[in-house]
Design a protein around this motif. Structure first.
Motif, PDB file in Angstrom:
ATOM      1  N   GLU A  54       0.810  -1.211   0.000  1.00 43.97           N
ATOM      2  CA  GLU A  54       0.000   0.000   0.000  1.00 43.97           C
ATOM      3  C   GLU A  54       0.848   1.269   0.000  1.00 43.97           C
ATOM      4  O   GLU A  54       0.457   2.288  -0.560  1.00 43.97           O
ATOM      5  CB  GLU A  54      -0.919  -0.014   1.227  1.00 43.97           C
ATOM      6  CG  GLU A  54      -1.884   1.153   1.270  1.00 43.97           C
ATOM      7  CD  GLU A  54      -2.850   1.048   2.429  1.00 43.97           C
ATOM      8  OE1 GLU A  54      -3.781   1.862   2.482  1.00 43.97           O
ATOM      9  OE2 GLU A  54      -2.660   0.164   3.280  1.00 43.97           O
ATOM     10  N   ARG A  55       2.015   1.197   0.615  1.00 45.07           N
ATOM     11  CA  ARG A  55       2.884   2.382   0.618  1.00 45.07           C
ATOM     12  C   ARG A  55       3.283   2.754  -0.804  1.00 45.07           C
ATOM     13  O   ARG A  55       3.298   3.937  -1.162  1.00 45.07           O
ATOM     14  CB  ARG A  55       4.131   2.106   1.469  1.00 45.07           C
ATOM     15  CG  ARG A  55       3.839   1.894   2.948  1.00 45.07           C
ATOM     16  CD  ARG A  55       5.101   1.478   3.698  1.00 45.07           C
ATOM     17  NE  ARG A  55       6.061   2.565   3.723  1.00 45.07           N
ATOM     18  CZ  ARG A  55       6.102   3.489   4.687  1.00 45.07           C
ATOM     19  NH1 ARG A  55       5.228   3.462   5.676  1.00 45.07           N
ATOM     20  NH2 ARG A  55       7.010   4.433   4.674  1.00 45.07           N
ATOM     21  N   ALA A  56       3.572   1.754  -1.611  1.00 39.76           N
ATOM     22  CA  ALA A  56       3.933   2.023  -3.005  1.00 39.76           C
ATOM     23  C   ALA A  56       2.742   2.586  -3.772  1.00 39.76           C
ATOM     24  O   ALA A  56       2.905   3.454  -4.638  1.00 39.76           O
ATOM     25  CB  ALA A  56       4.436   0.742  -3.668  1.00 39.76           C
ATOM     26  N   LEU A  57       1.537   2.107  -3.435  1.00 39.48           N
ATOM     27  CA  LEU A  57       0.346   2.605  -4.111  1.00 39.48           C
ATOM     28  C   LEU A  57       0.160   4.095  -3.856  1.00 39.48           C
ATOM     29  O   LEU A  57      -0.089   4.876  -4.780  1.00 39.48           O
ATOM     30  CB  LEU A  57      -0.876   1.826  -3.617  1.00 39.48           C
ATOM     31  CG  LEU A  57      -2.224   2.185  -4.242  1.00 39.48           C
ATOM     32  CD1 LEU A  57      -2.225   1.860  -5.724  1.00 39.48           C
ATOM     33  CD2 LEU A  57      -3.347   1.429  -3.533  1.00 39.48           C
ATOM     34  N   ARG A  58       0.295   4.511  -2.600  1.00 32.63           N
ATOM     35  CA  ARG A  58       0.146   5.934  -2.283  1.00 32.63           C
ATOM     36  C   ARG A  58       1.261   6.750  -2.919  1.00 32.63           C
ATOM     37  O   ARG A  58       1.041   7.843  -3.460  1.00 32.63           O
ATOM     38  CB  ARG A  58       0.152   6.144  -0.773  1.00 32.63           C
ATOM     39  CG  ARG A  58       0.071   7.626  -0.380  1.00 32.63           C
ATOM     40  CD  ARG A  58       0.108   7.819   1.121  1.00 32.63           C
ATOM     41  NE  ARG A  58       0.152   9.244   1.434  1.00 32.63           N
ATOM     42  CZ  ARG A  58       1.263   9.963   1.506  1.00 32.63           C
ATOM     43  NH1 ARG A  58       2.451   9.390   1.263  1.00 32.63           N
ATOM     44  NH2 ARG A  58       1.220  11.246   1.799  1.00 32.63           N
ATOM     45  N   LEU A  59       2.491   6.230  -2.891  1.00 29.63           N
ATOM     46  CA  LEU A  59       3.610   6.961  -3.479  1.00 29.63           C
ATOM     47  C   LEU A  59       3.429   7.151  -4.977  1.00 29.63           C
ATOM     48  O   LEU A  59       3.866   8.159  -5.537  1.00 29.63           O
ATOM     49  CB  LEU A  59       4.922   6.221  -3.195  1.00 29.63           C
ATOM     50  CG  LEU A  59       5.464   6.346  -1.769  1.00 29.63           C
ATOM     51  CD1 LEU A  59       6.646   5.410  -1.571  1.00 29.63           C
ATOM     52  CD2 LEU A  59       5.863   7.795  -1.478  1.00 29.63           C
ATOM     53  N   GLU A  60       2.759   6.183  -5.606  1.00 28.28           N
ATOM     54  CA  GLU A  60       2.512   6.309  -7.045  1.00 28.28           C
ATOM     55  C   GLU A  60       1.687   7.567  -7.332  1.00 28.28           C
ATOM     56  O   GLU A  60       1.991   8.327  -8.262  1.00 28.28           O
ATOM     57  CB  GLU A  60       1.787   5.067  -7.561  1.00 28.28           C
ATOM     58  CG  GLU A  60       1.436   5.152  -9.035  1.00 28.28           C
ATOM     59  CD  GLU A  60       0.667   3.935  -9.517  1.00 28.28           C
ATOM     60  OE1 GLU A  60       0.102   4.006 -10.620  1.00 28.28           O
ATOM     61  OE2 GLU A  60       0.631   2.925  -8.781  1.00 28.28           O
ATOM     62  N   MET A 106     -12.243   7.084  -7.381  1.00 24.68           N
ATOM     63  CA  MET A 106     -12.104   5.826  -6.650  1.00 24.68           C
ATOM     64  C   MET A 106     -11.547   6.096  -5.259  1.00 24.68           C
ATOM     65  O   MET A 106     -10.855   7.087  -5.020  1.00 24.68           O
ATOM     66  CB  MET A 106     -11.199   4.844  -7.397  1.00 24.68           C
ATOM     67  CG  MET A 106      -9.818   5.340  -7.700  1.00 24.68           C
ATOM     68  SD  MET A 106      -8.886   4.104  -8.660  1.00 24.68           S
ATOM     69  CE  MET A 106      -7.414   5.066  -9.067  1.00 24.68           C
ATOM     70  N   CYS A 107     -11.889   5.199  -4.350  1.00 25.02           N
ATOM     71  CA  CYS A 107     -11.358   5.220  -2.985  1.00 25.02           C
ATOM     72  C   CYS A 107     -10.597   3.922  -2.803  1.00 25.02           C
ATOM     73  O   CYS A 107     -11.168   2.836  -2.914  1.00 25.02           O
ATOM     74  CB  CYS A 107     -12.510   5.330  -1.982  1.00 25.02           C
ATOM     75  SG  CYS A 107     -11.987   5.409  -0.254  1.00 25.02           S
ATOM     76  N   ILE A 108      -9.303   4.012  -2.563  1.00 28.40           N
ATOM     77  CA  ILE A 108      -8.465   2.816  -2.507  1.00 28.40           C
ATOM     78  C   ILE A 108      -7.557   2.861  -1.285  1.00 28.40           C
ATOM     79  O   ILE A 108      -7.337   3.907  -0.680  1.00 28.40           O
ATOM     80  CB  ILE A 108      -7.611   2.671  -3.785  1.00 28.40           C
ATOM     81  CG1 ILE A 108      -6.847   3.974  -4.076  1.00 28.40           C
ATOM     82  CG2 ILE A 108      -8.461   2.260  -4.965  1.00 28.40           C
ATOM     83  CD1 ILE A 108      -5.930   3.875  -5.289  1.00 28.40           C
ATOM     84  N   GLY A 109      -7.003   1.698  -0.959  1.00 28.44           N
ATOM     85  CA  GLY A 109      -6.123   1.576   0.194  1.00 28.44           C
ATOM     86  C   GLY A 109      -6.756   0.706   1.262  1.00 28.44           C
ATOM     87  O   GLY A 109      -7.958   0.451   1.247  1.00 28.44           O
ATOM     88  N   MET A 110      -5.937   0.265   2.215  1.00 32.81           N
ATOM     89  CA  MET A 110      -6.445  -0.648   3.229  1.00 32.81           C
ATOM     90  C   MET A 110      -6.289  -0.077   4.635  1.00 32.81           C
ATOM     91  O   MET A 110      -7.259   0.068   5.362  1.00 32.81           O
ATOM     92  CB  MET A 110      -5.762  -2.008   3.104  1.00 32.81           C
ATOM     93  CG  MET A 110      -5.994  -2.635   1.733  1.00 32.81           C
ATOM     94  SD  MET A 110      -5.394  -4.321   1.543  1.00 32.81           S
ATOM     95  CE  MET A 110      -6.701  -5.233   2.328  1.00 32.81           C
ATOM     96  N   SER A 111      -5.095   0.263   5.045  1.00 29.69           N
ATOM     97  CA  SER A 111      -4.930   0.795   6.402  1.00 29.69           C
ATOM     98  C   SER A 111      -5.313   2.262   6.487  1.00 29.69           C
ATOM     99  O   SER A 111      -5.862   2.718   7.486  1.00 29.69           O
ATOM    100  CB  SER A 111      -3.481   0.609   6.869  1.00 29.69           C
ATOM    101  OG  SER A 111      -2.589   1.332   6.030  1.00 29.69           O
ATOM    102  N   PRO A 113      -7.116   4.527   3.660  1.00 30.83           N
ATOM    103  CA  PRO A 113      -7.605   4.755   2.292  1.00 30.83           C
ATOM    104  C   PRO A 113      -7.534   6.228   1.893  1.00 30.83           C
ATOM    105  O   PRO A 113      -7.604   7.124   2.731  1.00 30.83           O
ATOM    106  CB  PRO A 113      -9.061   4.279   2.351  1.00 30.83           C
ATOM    107  CG  PRO A 113      -9.117   3.351   3.507  1.00 30.83           C
ATOM    108  CD  PRO A 113      -8.141   3.909   4.502  1.00 30.83           C
ATOM    109  N   PHE A 114      -7.396   6.456   0.598  1.00 29.67           N
ATOM    110  CA  PHE A 114      -7.408   7.812   0.056  1.00 29.67           C
ATOM    111  C   PHE A 114      -8.259   7.816  -1.207  1.00 29.67           C
ATOM    112  O   PHE A 114      -8.654   6.759  -1.718  1.00 29.67           O
ATOM    113  CB  PHE A 114      -5.990   8.326  -0.218  1.00 29.67           C
ATOM    114  CG  PHE A 114      -5.175   7.453  -1.139  1.00 29.67           C
ATOM    115  CD1 PHE A 114      -5.157   7.670  -2.510  1.00 29.67           C
ATOM    116  CD2 PHE A 114      -4.401   6.412  -0.616  1.00 29.67           C
ATOM    117  CE1 PHE A 114      -4.406   6.874  -3.353  1.00 29.67           C
ATOM    118  CE2 PHE A 114      -3.643   5.602  -1.464  1.00 29.67           C
ATOM    119  CZ  PHE A 114      -3.643   5.826  -2.827  1.00 29.67           C
ATOM    120  N   ILE A 115      -8.561   9.005  -1.704  1.00 35.46           N
ATOM    121  CA  ILE A 115      -9.482   9.171  -2.821  1.00 35.46           C
ATOM    122  C   ILE A 115      -8.742   9.760  -4.017  1.00 35.46           C
ATOM    123  O   ILE A 115      -7.893  10.643  -3.849  1.00 35.46           O
ATOM    124  CB  ILE A 115     -10.670  10.066  -2.419  1.00 35.46           C
ATOM    125  CG1 ILE A 115     -11.511   9.357  -1.348  1.00 35.46           C
ATOM    126  CG2 ILE A 115     -11.531  10.442  -3.616  1.00 35.46           C
ATOM    127  CD1 ILE A 115     -12.565  10.231  -0.713  1.00 35.46           C
TER     128      ILE A 115
END
Length: 374
Positions: A54-60, A106-111, A113-115
């Protein structure tokens, strides 16, 4: 597109302490209740979260999109804060705008989430429509949808990677199909949250029309759009019914026309107005609500949908006997009986971690697909 500065400011009701249960579709709430009560499911989610990174997802998105605040996209930030205020959200999640000309969010993430919303939504939606879209995504967050949405994305990826293993791939595909059915109902829940955030039924229906046909509604008639939805439901014969089933099986979102019709039905039921008048479950309500009750409500919802549908296949099944409606809800009943041995009462309105007829009332003055629709 922006709203005319001379237009009067709409006063929206702050739904103090509202629980996500107020807007959740029964089938959505039942599925969530069952998933949350599975023993060890939290551990599975944590494992999947680690694999997803998830950290990589947010950094993207931090590296490739624009993070919205009072300095960047201030109009969007204002509307975001207003939508959150209507739903009594104290802490705003992170919001990003990515370059894409389609109307999407979209709203994504697990611990945490962000939009994310597309730049096309900023270009093609007016303030009221954009507030509705942002409220839709906030609704996803408050219902905890982002966690299971992310899990569905993982499973779909696994199914594609393991396509060469027939047994494993079939099992994953079956699970993913079940999650997509839940996901479609979760979108209906979030549509209701978007309406409650913006409190403008005309704007929410215009948003549905723009999802179907693009940004220019100058030659679109809202009454004709409603008639189109009714025709989609009832038209054709059994061949058309099978085609419609095939069309939605692999979709995570309901078709836009049918989706707008579902929101209209919710408005017409009177539930929207009851919530605005203060009749809704609160987050701090301590009265018990069981998983069994939630899953039973989901089964009842499918039965009601079956009874209401004018689809040729549904009409045929109704003619086959009075037990046809029970057949539609039988699967959900079995789930209910199973989870009754697992489920525990939970506080009504408990929140997961942050992880009149609108069409006929609308006037022609209100005229104005991708699977990742808001």
């Amino acid at each position: 597109m922006t709203t005319d500065e001379s237009a009067p400011v709409r006063r929206r009701v702050v739904l103090t302490g509202i629980s996500s249960r107020a807007w959740e579709h029964p089938a959505d709430r039942g599925a969530l209740a069952a998933l949350r009560e599975l023993r060890g499911f939290d551990d599975v989610l944590k494992a999947l979260s680690g694999l997803w990174n998830e950290r990589a997802l947010r950094l993207e998105y931090l590296g490739s999109a624009i993070r919205v605040d009072h300095r960047q996209y201030p109009r969007v930030y204002r509307l975001f804060a207003e939508a959150a205020a209507s739903l009594d959200v104290a802490e705003l999640p992170e919001l990003f705008v990515q370059y894409d000309r389609s109307i999407n969010g979209m709203c994504i993430g697990m611990s945490k989430p962000f939009i994310v919303i597309n730049s096309g939504a900023l270009e093609l939606l007016d303030d009221e429509e954009l507030r509705c879209l942002l409220g839709h995504e906030i609704g996803h967050l408050l219902s905890g949808h982002a966690v299971y949405r992310t899990m569905a994305m993982i499973l779909q990826d696994w199914a594609a990677r393991l396509a060469w293993l027939p047994v494993g791939s079939l099992a994953l595909r079956a699970i993913a199909a079940g999650l997509r059915e839940w996901w479609r109902k979760a979108e209906l829940s979030a549509d209701r949250a978007g309406l409650l955030a913006g409190q403008d039924p005309h704007a929410c229906l215009r948003l549905g029309m723009k999802l179907a046909g693009g940004g220019d509604l100058s030659e679109i008639d809202v009454t004709a759009f409603g008639e189109q939805a009714a025709e989609y439901d009832r038209a054709g014969d059994l061949r058309d019914s099978m085609i419609k089933i095939g069309m939605v099986l692999d979709r995570t979102h309901p078709l836009p026309v049918a989706r707008a019709a579902a929101l209209r039905q919710w408005i017409d039921s009177g539930e929207y107005q009851r919530i605005l008048s203060g009749e809704y479950p609160r987050r701090d309500d301590q009265s018990a609500s069981s998983v069994r009750d939630d899953v039973k409500a989901a089964a009842d919802s499918y039965r009601e949908s079956f009874a209401r549908s004018q689809d040729p296949l549904m009409s045929l099944l109704r003619r086959l006997g009075d037990g046809a409606g029970d057949w539609v809800g039988a699967g959900a009943d079995r789930v209910r009986d199973w989870v009754s041995g697992v489920g525990r009462p939970r506080a009504n309105g408990s929140q997961p971690p942050p992880t009149g007829d609108a069409w006929s009332d609308a006037t022609n003055a209100d005229r104005d697909r991708g699977d990742e629709q808001p």
